[in-house]
Design an enzyme around this catalytic site. Sequence first.
Site, PDB file in Angstrom:
ATOM      1  N   CYS A 177      14.009 -72.539  19.326  1.00 26.71           N
ATOM      2  CA  CYS A 177      15.224 -72.690  18.510  1.00 26.71           C
ATOM      3  C   CYS A 177      16.484 -72.599  19.374  1.00 26.71           C
ATOM      4  CB  CYS A 177      15.215 -71.607  17.431  1.00 26.71           C
ATOM      5  SG  CYS A 177      16.729 -71.483  16.473  1.00 26.71           S
ATOM      6  N   CYS A 208      19.097 -70.139  18.147  1.00 31.08           N
ATOM      7  CA  CYS A 208      18.633 -68.768  18.392  1.00 31.08           C
ATOM      8  C   CYS A 208      18.990 -68.344  19.811  1.00 31.08           C
ATOM      9  CB  CYS A 208      17.126 -68.651  18.196  1.00 31.08           C
ATOM     10  SG  CYS A 208      16.548 -69.013  16.523  1.00 31.08           S
TER      11      CYS A 208
END
Length: 100
Positions: free
Chosen positions: A34, A37
Amino acid sequence: MAGLGVLEVNDATFDKEVLQSEQPVLVDFWAGWCGPCKAIAPAVDAVATKYAGQLKVAKVNVDQNGATPSRYNIRGIPHCCSSRAEKWWTRSKGGSPGIH
């Protein structure tokens, strides 16, 4: 992927480390693939450093621990939540900058 002062939590340890914690807890649900993230990880690490001893910061890898995100209906990452005494205070999802 947890930085200094950030606790990696899994499905087996979530209740003890987060829900039963005597300190408030910031939980970051994330995955290694991600991009957002990864983008917020330095801010999460900075919060852990700044509030060490006052706030516990934990990360849950959703790819390795599917039960906990499912239990809390977490459908998108990054997803940060704060908790104290088994109650959720705030929930924020997406790669929003500016965690203070």
